[in-house]
Each structure stands twice: as structure tokens, then as C-alpha cells.
Motif scaffolding. Sequence first.
Motif, PDB file in Angstrom:
ATOM      1  N   ARG A 245       0.868  -1.175   0.000  1.00 16.79           N
ATOM      2  CA  ARG A 245       0.000   0.000   0.000  1.00 16.79           C
ATOM      3  C   ARG A 245       0.904   1.224   0.000  1.00 16.79           C
ATOM      4  O   ARG A 245       1.902   1.244   0.714  1.00 16.79           O
ATOM      5  CB  ARG A 245      -0.865  -0.054   1.274  1.00 16.79           C
ATOM      6  CG  ARG A 245      -1.644   1.183   1.617  1.00 16.79           C
ATOM      7  CD  ARG A 245      -3.007   1.174   0.939  1.00 16.79           C
ATOM      8  NE  ARG A 245      -3.576   2.523   1.002  1.00 16.79           N
ATOM      9  CZ  ARG A 245      -4.354   2.950   1.979  1.00 16.79           C
ATOM     10  NH1 ARG A 245      -4.705   2.144   2.967  1.00 16.79           N
ATOM     11  NH2 ARG A 245      -4.806   4.196   1.979  1.00 16.79           N
ATOM     12  N   THR A 246       0.588   2.230  -0.829  1.00 19.52           N
ATOM     13  CA  THR A 246       1.290   3.505  -0.687  1.00 19.52           C
ATOM     14  C   THR A 246       0.295   4.540  -0.207  1.00 19.52           C
ATOM     15  O   THR A 246      -0.892   4.478  -0.539  1.00 19.52           O
ATOM     16  CB  THR A 246       1.928   3.999  -2.007  1.00 19.52           C
ATOM     17  OG1 THR A 246       0.920   4.064  -2.994  1.00 19.52           O
ATOM     18  CG2 THR A 246       3.049   3.091  -2.469  1.00 19.52           C
ATOM     19  N   GLY A 271      -8.463   5.081   5.397  1.00 21.61           N
ATOM     20  CA  GLY A 271      -9.621   4.470   4.746  1.00 21.61           C
ATOM     21  C   GLY A 271      -9.580   2.949   4.743  1.00 21.61           C
ATOM     22  O   GLY A 271     -10.001   2.319   3.778  1.00 21.61           O
ATOM     23  N   LEU A 272      -9.102   2.351   5.836  1.00 21.75           N
ATOM     24  CA  LEU A 272      -8.968   0.883   5.866  1.00 21.75           C
ATOM     25  C   LEU A 272     -10.313   0.212   6.130  1.00 21.75           C
ATOM     26  O   LEU A 272     -11.086   0.664   6.975  1.00 21.75           O
ATOM     27  CB  LEU A 272      -7.994   0.467   6.968  1.00 21.75           C
ATOM     28  CG  LEU A 272      -6.512   0.706   6.708  1.00 21.75           C
ATOM     29  CD1 LEU A 272      -5.726   0.337   7.950  1.00 21.75           C
ATOM     30  CD2 LEU A 272      -6.039  -0.103   5.513  1.00 21.75           C
ATOM     31  N   ARG A 279       4.699  -4.555   8.731  1.00 24.08           N
ATOM     32  CA  ARG A 279       5.995  -5.128   9.129  1.00 24.08           C
ATOM     33  C   ARG A 279       7.159  -4.234   8.737  1.00 24.08           C
ATOM     34  O   ARG A 279       8.259  -4.337   9.273  1.00 24.08           O
ATOM     35  CB  ARG A 279       6.180  -6.519   8.520  1.00 24.08           C
ATOM     36  CG  ARG A 279       6.285  -6.518   7.011  1.00 24.08           C
ATOM     37  CD  ARG A 279       6.603  -7.892   6.455  1.00 24.08           C
ATOM     38  NE  ARG A 279       6.411  -7.903   5.019  1.00 24.08           N
ATOM     39  CZ  ARG A 279       7.334  -7.516   4.136  1.00 24.08           C
ATOM     40  NH1 ARG A 279       8.513  -7.112   4.541  1.00 24.08           N
ATOM     41  NH2 ARG A 279       7.075  -7.539   2.843  1.00 24.08           N
ATOM     42  N   ALA A 280       6.917  -3.308   7.776  1.00 18.94           N
ATOM     43  CA  ALA A 280       7.981  -2.408   7.326  1.00 18.94           C
ATOM     44  C   ALA A 280       7.363  -1.210   6.640  1.00 18.94           C
ATOM     45  O   ALA A 280       6.230  -1.270   6.164  1.00 18.94           O
ATOM     46  CB  ALA A 280       8.918  -3.142   6.370  1.00 18.94           C
ATOM     47  N   PHE A 281       8.122  -0.111   6.594  1.00 20.82           N
ATOM     48  CA  PHE A 281       7.673   1.046   5.823  1.00 20.82           C
ATOM     49  C   PHE A 281       8.878   1.770   5.260  1.00 20.82           C
ATOM     50  O   PHE A 281      10.003   1.602   5.727  1.00 20.82           O
ATOM     51  CB  PHE A 281       6.841   2.004   6.692  1.00 20.82           C
ATOM     52  CG  PHE A 281       7.659   2.858   7.618  1.00 20.82           C
ATOM     53  CD1 PHE A 281       8.180   4.079   7.192  1.00 20.82           C
ATOM     54  CD2 PHE A 281       7.942   2.439   8.911  1.00 20.82           C
ATOM     55  CE1 PHE A 281       8.948   4.860   8.046  1.00 20.82           C
ATOM     56  CE2 PHE A 281       8.712   3.212   9.758  1.00 20.82           C
ATOM     57  CZ  PHE A 281       9.213   4.429   9.323  1.00 20.82           C
ATOM     58  N   GLU A 282       8.625   2.563   4.218  1.00 19.31           N
ATOM     59  CA  GLU A 282       9.661   3.469   3.721  1.00 19.31           C
ATOM     60  C   GLU A 282       9.020   4.803   3.397  1.00 19.31           C
ATOM     61  O   GLU A 282       7.978   4.866   2.750  1.00 19.31           O
ATOM     62  CB  GLU A 282      10.349   2.902   2.466  1.00 19.31           C
ATOM     63  CG  GLU A 282      11.453   3.838   1.977  1.00 19.31           C
ATOM     64  CD  GLU A 282      12.289   3.282   0.831  1.00 19.31           C
ATOM     65  OE1 GLU A 282      12.067   2.123   0.418  1.00 19.31           O
ATOM     66  OE2 GLU A 282      13.160   4.032   0.352  1.00 19.31           O
ATOM     67  N   GLU A 364       8.845  26.205  -2.852  1.00 19.42           N
ATOM     68  CA  GLU A 364       8.881  24.764  -3.142  1.00 19.42           C
ATOM     69  C   GLU A 364       7.525  24.173  -2.784  1.00 19.42           C
ATOM     70  O   GLU A 364       6.821  24.689  -1.923  1.00 19.42           O
ATOM     71  CB  GLU A 364       9.935  24.063  -2.278  1.00 19.42           C
ATOM     72  CG  GLU A 364      11.350  24.612  -2.404  1.00 19.42           C
ATOM     73  CD  GLU A 364      12.118  24.023  -3.588  1.00 19.42           C
ATOM     74  OE1 GLU A 364      11.522  23.243  -4.363  1.00 19.42           O
ATOM     75  OE2 GLU A 364      13.310  24.371  -3.739  1.00 19.42           O
ATOM     76  N   THR A 365       7.186  23.054  -3.437  1.00 20.47           N
ATOM     77  CA  THR A 365       6.017  22.302  -2.994  1.00 20.47           C
ATOM     78  C   THR A 365       6.469  20.884  -2.693  1.00 20.47           C
ATOM     79  O   THR A 365       7.462  20.408  -3.235  1.00 20.47           O
ATOM     80  CB  THR A 365       4.906  22.232  -4.063  1.00 20.47           C
ATOM     81  OG1 THR A 365       5.471  21.681  -5.238  1.00 20.47           O
ATOM     82  CG2 THR A 365       4.332  23.592  -4.363  1.00 20.47           C
ATOM     83  N   ASP A 366       5.729  20.239  -1.791  1.00 19.45           N
ATOM     84  CA  ASP A 366       6.082  18.863  -1.428  1.00 19.45           C
ATOM     85  C   ASP A 366       4.815  18.027  -1.291  1.00 19.45           C
ATOM     86  O   ASP A 366       3.814  18.482  -0.737  1.00 19.45           O
ATOM     87  CB  ASP A 366       6.826  18.835  -0.093  1.00 19.45           C
ATOM     88  CG  ASP A 366       6.925  17.409   0.434  1.00 19.45           C
ATOM     89  OD1 ASP A 366       7.493  16.579  -0.281  1.00 19.45           O
ATOM     90  OD2 ASP A 366       6.400  17.132   1.527  1.00 19.45           O
ATOM     91  N   GLN A 367       4.890  16.826  -1.800  1.00 19.95           N
ATOM     92  CA  GLN A 367       3.800  15.871  -1.608  1.00 19.95           C
ATOM     93  C   GLN A 367       4.483  14.530  -1.312  1.00 19.95           C
ATOM     94  O   GLN A 367       4.785  13.762  -2.233  1.00 19.95           O
ATOM     95  CB  GLN A 367       2.939  15.809  -2.862  1.00 19.95           C
ATOM     96  CG  GLN A 367       1.596  15.180  -2.632  1.00 19.95           C
ATOM     97  CD  GLN A 367       0.614  15.442  -3.782  1.00 19.95           C
ATOM     98  OE1 GLN A 367       0.982  16.024  -4.802  1.00 19.95           O
ATOM     99  NE2 GLN A 367      -0.615  14.998  -3.614  1.00 19.95           N
ATOM    100  N   SER A 368       4.764  14.282  -0.048  1.00 27.18           N
ATOM    101  CA  SER A 368       5.548  13.110   0.326  1.00 27.18           C
ATOM    102  C   SER A 368       4.680  11.858   0.344  1.00 27.18           C
ATOM    103  O   SER A 368       3.448  11.928   0.343  1.00 27.18           O
ATOM    104  CB  SER A 368       6.194  13.325   1.689  1.00 27.18           C
ATOM    105  OG  SER A 368       7.207  14.296   1.592  1.00 27.18           O
ATOM    106  N   GLU A 369       5.348  10.730   0.392  1.00 26.40           N
ATOM    107  CA  GLU A 369       4.685   9.443   0.204  1.00 26.40           C
ATOM    108  C   GLU A 369       5.273   8.416   1.171  1.00 26.40           C
ATOM    109  O   GLU A 369       6.433   8.514   1.555  1.00 26.40           O
ATOM    110  CB  GLU A 369       5.013   8.997  -1.215  1.00 26.40           C
ATOM    111  CG  GLU A 369       3.914   8.352  -1.969  1.00 26.40           C
ATOM    112  CD  GLU A 369       4.400   7.995  -3.374  1.00 26.40           C
ATOM    113  OE1 GLU A 369       3.878   7.028  -3.910  1.00 26.40           O
ATOM    114  OE2 GLU A 369       5.312   8.662  -3.922  1.00 26.40           O
ATOM    115  N   LEU A 370       4.468   7.413   1.485  1.00 24.97           N
ATOM    116  CA  LEU A 370       4.900   6.368   2.398  1.00 24.97           C
ATOM    117  C   LEU A 370       4.526   5.022   1.786  1.00 24.97           C
ATOM    118  O   LEU A 370       3.416   4.849   1.314  1.00 24.97           O
ATOM    119  CB  LEU A 370       4.137   6.551   3.705  1.00 24.97           C
ATOM    120  CG  LEU A 370       4.640   5.886   4.953  1.00 24.97           C
ATOM    121  CD1 LEU A 370       5.940   6.543   5.382  1.00 24.97           C
ATOM    122  CD2 LEU A 370       3.616   6.041   6.060  1.00 24.97           C
TER     123      LEU A 370
END
Length: 542
Positions: A245-246, A271-272, A279-282, A364-370
Amino acid sequence: MEIVTSVLTVYLVVSGACPLSNRYQPEFEKLRAEYQPRGVRFEQVSTDTAEGLRTASRLGARVTPQAVVTGSRGSAVYRGRIDDRMPALGVHRRPTRHDLREAIEALLAGKSPPVRETTAIGCAIAYPPAKATTGVTFARHAAPLLYRHCTPCHHTGGDAPFALESFGDAAPRAAVIAEVVRRGLMPPWKADPGPLEFEGAHRLTGGEIRLLESWARDGAPRGDPGIEPAAPKFQPGWKLGAPDRTVRMQKPVEVPATGEDIYTCVVIPLGLKQTRYVRAFEFKPGNRRTVHHALMFLDASGAARRNGEVYPCFGVPGFLPSASLGGWTPGFGPTSYPPLTAVTLRPGMDLVLQLHYHPTGTIETDQSELALYFTETAPTRRMMDVALGSRNIDIPAGEARYIVRDHFTLPVPVEVTGIIPHAHYICREMRGTAIRPDGRRIPLITVRGWDFNWQRHYRYKHPFTLPAGTRIEMEFLYDNSAANPRNPSNPPRRVTWGGGSLDEMAGLHVQVIPANDDDARELGQSLWGKIMRELGGGILKR
Ligand code: HEC
């Protein structure tokens, strides 16, 4: 000295290779727009060209950015910083002295500047030396060091603002490279070496630092390109493969070109439909130029979203998190949790990103992700936070050695996996120590030269067990004097406990896993007892 204002010239010595210089660009534009109409000439001198380098040398400039103002006879009437927003390399705060502006104003009024010379802080200018003397070259000495210790962040698409992947990248920056390694600012690793190794530790030895200094002093010679090692290659994309999932920020956040650093919380509904175990994320910053660090929290209570989708939050996230996924600083990579300690996501939960942004000189603009990686296995071991710290902080203005201590004795044996020290700007030193029942002392972490900007979660390379009866101690040292360049208050003011950037905190979070449920319960009760003793039953009275 008589000054004819019509020939007042402000030279701004800059370098596109220096992020600090780029960050000042809007300030330059502002000064130019304001004073050019009043007859002041502005010239930008870029040390990235041979001609600019000659001009910078003639002006006596040592670093970028800096200003040199010349008067009627072409001699310097002011030389130094633009303002005092950078009291030391790697430190940014609200400016209180606008030295260049004050100098120009005085000169325009026909007076001498209040101060003729100030120390500019910035990237050292790499002047060519008279002659190379030490035989240290890029090919044989500097390249292997830079590629091992710097390129993991400093590569195209990497977490640092410029690449160090070739001689062409490194040579023009040799002087500033020597300076940041000598001062221990780069690689950005704050924990002292100790008996316990941390994952991802980056440190140069004294000998390695001296090599880079010699290379810079000699004018960054290349040596024989035939023996130059190849720069390491880094794969773009998620390091652990395709995520389950991102989660991305719903809207981009805009970071203004100038001003102080920004701390923003962004609420993202997950929204789960069903419970998931992570178990992990980045974490992947949307814009590496401006994202400096990120913390990831979970909120099951809906409290965060009542603050808005995006809201300012320094230090504390503005609600009581249900859990935390972890944090990210440049170069951090993915986080995998120890076996059987997955983080549980439940339907209705929000993810809250707490982001620290640096203005860069450009909007600057930022739209970070996981990226999230799930497991089918529900956690059976509990990761717990043994939190030491104190709210009893009251540091008089000018106090250079204020110490905050706390301790806790483990009622059960635990496995220790990591440690997170936390304070704000004026903390200088942190120490965490475990004293086993047999009296043996184990230094858990020592940070001398704490830097709020580089706070992180330290994970032990080899998790270890502490027996019941082990006493964990913390000792943090704060310097609220004017001599501390990181002091955000200038002049210093009384500092007390709080979540604001001018307040202080003291927290040492030891991440532990008890052996079983019974032990977890007992540890939980014991930690709760500690909190109650500290609050003196204050919670119950309410
Ligand atoms: C863990 C990632 C990481 C590593 C490893 C790293 N850097 Fe950096 N470096 C950064 C980031 C991020 C910045 C941007 C400054 C900031 O965000 O505070 C930076 C900035 C710099 C700067 C500009 C000065 C400044 O304060 O802006 C220089 C010069 C530099 N690094 C050199 C090096 C050298 C030389 C090495 C290896 C010896 C190195 N870095 C290793 C992440 C890293």
C-alpha cells in the motif's frame, strides 16, 4: 573617509554549489530592489566561474554567501555577513542583526557603517593553491572516502541537495567538504562511537578527515583518472520492492522561499476496511530539497483531523498519538520492525505526518509518500517505550550548564532494540546509561553536539537483553548562554518545558520488547507508576 554614495557598490559573492548561498537569494533580490533605486550598484559575483573566483579573491572573500561593499575609491567599506541568521555552519535562526542593510543605510547617510567587518558563515571558497604539496589526490584518496561515506545520500535523486558522484561534482566543493567534515557536520551522524553499534552509522576517522583536508588545501588535484574507483550506483524506487500500500499526502504543501524552518502536520485518512499489520515502511520525500525530517504517527481518536488537514506543529504533534510508525531523516532508508512486533492499523485510523521543511530560496512544494508492507501475522511481542524525561525544566537566561536527569529501574528483563533521544535547540549533550544489577555500566547512547535538525531513531545493530533490576539513567546538558550558537533566543531568555520552538524538552525513549505478555503488563504498570509519581496524582485530582 569621505564616501560618495553614487559609487557605493555591493558585491554579493555567491555560489550555485552552496545551498546556504542559494537560500539567501531572495534576500539579495530584496536588498537590490530596495537600494538600487537609491543609487547603490549591485554585482553578483559567482565563484563557480574562473573570473568570479578572481574577483572574489580580489575582494578578500573567504566564503559564500558574503557581501563586500566598496566606496568611492574602490576600497572595501564593509565586508562580511548579510545578517546573523546563520550564527554557525548548519544553524539557522531568526536574524536580529541586519549588518549589510545597516552598513548600506549608514553609508547612504554619509556615515561609517556601525561595524566594518563581520564574520560571514557559509561554504568556504575553493581558491587554487600556490602548489600541491601532499600528493593526496581525488583518484587515490578522496574518491573512495566520498563514495563510501557521502554518496549514499549525495547522489542524483538521493536525499542530499547535490550529488558527489564524480571528480567534477567534488572538486569545486573541496573547501566546504573539508570544513563540514572537520566540524563533524557531515556525515550527519550525532551519536558518539561506543561499545554498542548502531545501524547505518556513518563516521569518518581522524585520518580520513585529515586526508580530505589535505586534498582541499592542495587545490583538489585529480591524480590519475585511470585508478579512480567507479561511483556506487543506487537504484531508484522503493528499496524493499513493490509495497502492499502507498499513502500519499492528499494535497501538496507549499513552502515559502524564505523565512524560518516550517513544521507542519498533515493528516491522511487511511480508509482501511480491515485491520492490517505493518511489518515495514519506507518514507519518500516528495521534494528532497525542502523536506528535512519526518515523523509518522497514527491516530485512532479523530483528534488530529479536528486540527485540520494541514496544521502547524513543532516538537509535539498536537494530539496524543495512538501509535508511531517511526521517523525519517535523509539517508534513513526503509524501517523493518523486529519479528512479531508489527504495528497494527485499524479501520478509521488516520496517518499523521509531522514534516520539517527548510526554505531553499525558491518557493517549493512537497507531496511526500509512504510505502507500507503488510504481514498476515498479528504481533505477539510488544514493542514498548521506556520513556525517561522530565517536565521540570526551568533554565535561567545565560545558564551554560543546566542538567536534567531521570532514571527508571526495569522490573522485568527486556530486549533493547533502539533509542530515541529528544530535546529542542539548546540541549548540547545527552547521555543514556544502563547499570546492570551486577554493577556493569553500559553506555546506551552519548550525543555530544546534539542538533535538533538531525534527530533520529537510533537502532542497535545487535539488539541485546537487559536483566530485571537494571537501572536506566539519563543525563541531558543544556546551554542557555549567548555563546551557544544554536540558542534561538538572542539575547537568551528563561526557558521552560513546552512544545514550542523556544521551549525545551527532555526525553530519552528506550525501545524494548519484554519476553512475554505477563512481563509486558508488569513493565506497563511500573512505567505508569513512574508517571503517576511524577505528576503527584495530579491527573486524578482533575
Ligand atoms: C545521511 C545523508 C548524508 C550523508 C551520508 C552526507 N550528507 Fe552531506 N548533506 C545531507 C543533507 C540532507 C544536506 C543538506 C543540508 C541540510 O539539510 O541540513 C547536506 C549538505 C551538505 C553540504 C552543504 C553544507 C550545508 O550545511 O548545507 C556539504 C558540503 C555536504 N553535505 C558534504 C557531505 C560530505 C563531504 C559527506 C561525506 C563525508 C556527506 N555530506 C555525507 C545529507 C548527507
